[in-house]
Write a protein that holds these residues in place. Structure first.
Motif, PDB file in Angstrom:
ATOM      1  N   PRO B  78      23.712  45.328 -72.036  1.00  0.00           N
ATOM      2  CA  PRO B  78      24.437  44.361 -71.202  1.00  0.00           C
ATOM      3  C   PRO B  78      24.191  44.549 -69.703  1.00  0.00           C
ATOM      4  O   PRO B  78      24.137  43.570 -68.961  1.00  0.00           O
ATOM      5  CB  PRO B  78      25.898  44.627 -71.544  1.00  0.00           C
ATOM      6  N   PHE B  79      24.016  45.801 -69.261  1.00  0.00           N
ATOM      7  CA  PHE B  79      23.793  46.017 -67.825  1.00  0.00           C
ATOM      8  C   PHE B  79      22.597  45.227 -67.319  1.00  0.00           C
ATOM      9  O   PHE B  79      22.667  44.476 -66.348  1.00  0.00           O
ATOM     10  CB  PHE B  79      23.597  47.515 -67.549  1.00  0.00           C
ATOM     11  N   TRP B  80      21.469  45.370 -68.020  1.00  0.00           N
ATOM     12  CA  TRP B  80      20.264  44.680 -67.582  1.00  0.00           C
ATOM     13  C   TRP B  80      20.387  43.174 -67.775  1.00  0.00           C
ATOM     14  O   TRP B  80      19.875  42.395 -66.970  1.00  0.00           O
ATOM     15  CB  TRP B  80      19.032  45.191 -68.335  1.00  0.00           C
ATOM     16  N   THR B  81      21.065  42.782 -68.860  1.00  0.00           N
ATOM     17  CA  THR B  81      21.224  41.342 -69.086  1.00  0.00           C
ATOM     18  C   THR B  81      21.977  40.706 -67.930  1.00  0.00           C
ATOM     19  O   THR B  81      21.584  39.659 -67.410  1.00  0.00           O
ATOM     20  CB  THR B  81      21.963  41.100 -70.405  1.00  0.00           C
ATOM     21  N   ILE B  82      23.052  41.376 -67.497  1.00  0.00           N
ATOM     22  CA  ILE B  82      23.819  40.839 -66.369  1.00  0.00           C
ATOM     23  C   ILE B  82      22.961  40.825 -65.105  1.00  0.00           C
ATOM     24  O   ILE B  82      22.934  39.848 -64.349  1.00  0.00           O
ATOM     25  CB  ILE B  82      25.107  41.670 -66.155  1.00  0.00           C
ATOM     26  N   MET B  83      22.215  41.926 -64.886  1.00  0.00           N
ATOM     27  CA  MET B  83      21.305  41.982 -63.730  1.00  0.00           C
ATOM     28  C   MET B  83      20.331  40.812 -63.735  1.00  0.00           C
ATOM     29  O   MET B  83      20.068  40.183 -62.713  1.00  0.00           O
ATOM     30  CB  MET B  83      20.496  43.284 -63.768  1.00  0.00           C
ATOM     31  N   GLN B  84      19.772  40.531 -64.919  1.00  0.00           N
ATOM     32  CA  GLN B  84      18.785  39.454 -65.014  1.00  0.00           C
ATOM     33  C   GLN B  84      19.407  38.109 -64.681  1.00  0.00           C
ATOM     34  O   GLN B  84      18.827  37.320 -63.931  1.00  0.00           O
ATOM     35  CB  GLN B  84      18.195  39.421 -66.427  1.00  0.00           C
ATOM     36  N   TYR B  85      20.599  37.869 -65.235  1.00  0.00           N
ATOM     37  CA  TYR B  85      21.256  36.589 -64.943  1.00  0.00           C
ATOM     38  C   TYR B  85      21.536  36.445 -63.449  1.00  0.00           C
ATOM     39  O   TYR B  85      21.251  35.418 -62.840  1.00  0.00           O
ATOM     40  CB  TYR B  85      22.564  36.461 -65.740  1.00  0.00           C
ATOM     41  N   LEU B  86      22.112  37.504 -62.863  1.00  0.00           N
ATOM     42  CA  LEU B  86      22.446  37.433 -61.437  1.00  0.00           C
ATOM     43  C   LEU B  86      21.190  37.221 -60.597  1.00  0.00           C
ATOM     44  O   LEU B  86      21.154  36.364 -59.704  1.00  0.00           O
ATOM     45  CB  LEU B  86      23.168  38.712 -61.000  1.00  0.00           C
ATOM     46  N   THR B  87      20.144  38.012 -60.896  1.00  0.00           N
ATOM     47  CA  THR B  87      18.917  37.897 -60.112  1.00  0.00           C
ATOM     48  C   THR B  87      18.369  36.482 -60.166  1.00  0.00           C
ATOM     49  O   THR B  87      18.044  35.886 -59.136  1.00  0.00           O
ATOM     50  CB  THR B  87      17.843  38.870 -60.639  1.00  0.00           C
ATOM     51  N   ILE B  88      18.266  35.923 -61.373  1.00  0.00           N
ATOM     52  CA  ILE B  88      17.612  34.631 -61.509  1.00  0.00           C
ATOM     53  C   ILE B  88      18.457  33.532 -60.872  1.00  0.00           C
ATOM     54  O   ILE B  88      17.933  32.633 -60.216  1.00  0.00           O
ATOM     55  CB  ILE B  88      17.266  34.335 -62.990  1.00  0.00           C
ATOM     56  N   VAL B  89      19.784  33.609 -61.009  1.00  0.00           N
ATOM     57  CA  VAL B  89      20.628  32.581 -60.395  1.00  0.00           C
ATOM     58  C   VAL B  89      20.494  32.648 -58.881  1.00  0.00           C
ATOM     59  O   VAL B  89      20.243  31.632 -58.218  1.00  0.00           O
ATOM     60  CB  VAL B  89      22.103  32.752 -60.817  1.00  0.00           C
ATOM     61  N   PHE B  90      20.621  33.850 -58.314  1.00  0.00           N
ATOM     62  CA  PHE B  90      20.540  33.981 -56.856  1.00  0.00           C
ATOM     63  C   PHE B  90      19.155  33.602 -56.346  1.00  0.00           C
ATOM     64  O   PHE B  90      19.032  32.850 -55.375  1.00  0.00           O
ATOM     65  CB  PHE B  90      20.879  35.407 -56.429  1.00  0.00           C
ATOM     66  N   ALA B  91      18.102  34.103 -56.983  1.00  0.00           N
ATOM     67  CA  ALA B  91      16.753  33.877 -56.457  1.00  0.00           C
ATOM     68  C   ALA B  91      16.379  32.399 -56.508  1.00  0.00           C
ATOM     69  O   ALA B  91      15.875  31.844 -55.530  1.00  0.00           O
ATOM     70  CB  ALA B  91      15.737  34.720 -57.225  1.00  0.00           C
ATOM     71  N   THR B  92      16.644  31.729 -57.649  1.00  0.00           N
ATOM     72  CA  THR B  92      16.237  30.327 -57.738  1.00  0.00           C
ATOM     73  C   THR B  92      17.094  29.452 -56.830  1.00  0.00           C
ATOM     74  O   THR B  92      16.586  28.501 -56.224  1.00  0.00           O
ATOM     75  CB  THR B  92      16.325  29.806 -59.188  1.00  0.00           C
ATOM     76  N   MET B  93      18.383  29.796 -56.711  1.00  0.00           N
ATOM     77  CA  MET B  93      19.235  28.991 -55.837  1.00  0.00           C
ATOM     78  C   MET B  93      18.836  29.190 -54.373  1.00  0.00           C
ATOM     79  O   MET B  93      18.765  28.235 -53.601  1.00  0.00           O
ATOM     80  CB  MET B  93      20.698  29.379 -56.046  1.00  0.00           C
ATOM     81  N   HIS B  94      18.553  30.435 -54.005  1.00  0.00           N
ATOM     82  CA  HIS B  94      18.072  30.738 -52.652  1.00  0.00           C
ATOM     83  C   HIS B  94      16.781  29.965 -52.367  1.00  0.00           C
ATOM     84  O   HIS B  94      16.633  29.342 -51.315  1.00  0.00           O
ATOM     85  CB  HIS B  94      17.854  32.250 -52.552  1.00  0.00           C
ATOM     86  N   GLY B  95      15.871  29.990 -53.318  1.00  0.00           N
ATOM     87  CA  GLY B  95      14.578  29.343 -53.117  1.00  0.00           C
ATOM     88  C   GLY B  95      14.696  27.834 -53.021  1.00  0.00           C
ATOM     89  O   GLY B  95      14.144  27.216 -52.105  1.00  0.00           O
ATOM     90  N   THR B  96      15.422  27.204 -53.969  1.00  0.00           N
ATOM     91  CA  THR B  96      15.513  25.741 -53.919  1.00  0.00           C
ATOM     92  C   THR B  96      16.317  25.288 -52.710  1.00  0.00           C
ATOM     93  O   THR B  96      15.992  24.261 -52.096  1.00  0.00           O
ATOM     94  CB  THR B  96      16.117  25.144 -55.213  1.00  0.00           C
TER      95      THR B  96
END
Ligand code: HEM
Lengths: 128, 141
Positions: B78-96
């Motif tokens: 779960p630790f990495w799963t949460i990390m992955q979700y947070l990373t992808i949400v922040f990175a794609t939102m930041h980028g778009t």
């Protein structure tokens, strides 16, 4: 708030904003570059997963080439370090007085870190 | 540095201004965490640039295969799963959102801006959908 330019792009290039101006241009380009890189990557993995297309393989061949890695690495490193500078100076505006020095400090971080990695990438690419 | 006018009151533009900075800091946290733990778990000698970036930005099972962490199962939790979700949400939102800021700098105010925002929202949701799907299918290994 659209930009109203009374000067041409060419005239604009002669604007003497110095270090911070170039940092802003590079920040823009690197940000867009990373987004393009990530976007194509997501698209390719989608095409591969859903339709079994070769797009993922094609794009990985490009992405794994040494030249591409150097460009991506520079974009991410510069964007991250410069982004941190923007954040720090925006939150502590008193520091804006030292913006030029801050941009110099960035390069003192970026050049060695980038140079070392580039050296390793290139020596590996050419028979290292 | 700033061409856009950022109003003092809470507005879409001022919230996004803050978001760009908070997500920037958050990405530092995710990247340094991912990299540090990958090194602790033993990813040392096989780290080419691609692997390094994958570990720092999107560590999922099918993505980090060329590092010499032998037991990849150990970090499917779960630790990495949460990390992955947070990373992808922040990175794609930041980028778009970054793309939105750049494009709107060169546009006149009007209906075009709304069309652009709608399009970017759709692109962002599409990226999230694909990435979430990847996270879910790899997490099940
Ligand atoms: C450690 C990672 C990162 C940090 C610290 C960071 C920081 C920042 C900051 C502070 C801004 C706002 C600049 C401004 O308002 O003038 C920004 C803009 C931007 N970022 Fe990032 N960023 C990071 C990663 C990324 C990634 C991964 C992407 C792409 C997916 C990205 C794409 C963009 C774009 C397109 C802009 C707009 C550029 C502009 O308005 O000129 N950034 N970044």
């Amino acid at each position: 708030m659209p930009l109203k330019r009374n000067v041409s792009y060419w005239e604009g290039l002669k604007y003497k904003g110095g270090g911070p101006m170039w940092a802003w241009i590079l920040h823009r380009l690197s940000g867009l570059g990373i987004l393009l890189f990530v976007g194509l990557h997501v698209l390719a993995s989608f095409l591969t997963a859903q339709f079994g297309s070769d797009a993922g393989i094609t794009i990985n061949i490009i992405y794994e080439s040494w030249a591409f890695q150097i460009i991506v690495y520079f974009s991410i490193l510069f964007h991250a370090v410069n982004g941190l500078r923007v954040i720090l100076l925006d939150f502590w505006p008193a520091l804006l007085e030292y913006e030029r020095e801050a941009v110099w400090a960035e390069w003192f971080v970026i050049v060695p870190v980038f140079g070392l990695a580039t050296y390793i990438i290139i020596t590996k690419a050419f028979g290292g | 540095m700033q061409a856009r006018r950022i109003p003092k009151i809470l507005s879409f533009e001022s919230i996004m201004w803050l978001f760009m900075r908070i997500s920037g800091l958050a990405m530092y946290v995710f990247a340094l965490t991912g990299l540090t733990i990958a090194l602790i778990m033993g990813a040392r000698t096989q780290m080419d640039m691609g692997t390094l970036l994958r570990w720092t930005f999107f560590p999922i099972g099918t993505h980090v295969t060329s590092s010499d962490i032998l037991v990849l199962e150990q970090w499917i939790n779960p630790f990495w799963t949460i990390m992955q979700y947070l990373t992808i949400v922040f990175a794609t939102m930041h980028g778009t959102n970054g793309l939105r800021m750049v494009l709107e700098d060169y546009m006149d105010a009007g209906w075009g801006v709304h069309v652009l925002r709608g399009l970017l929202l759709i692109i962002w949701l599409f990226m999230l959908l694909v990435a979430f799907n990847l996270i879910q299918t790899t997490g099940a290994v």
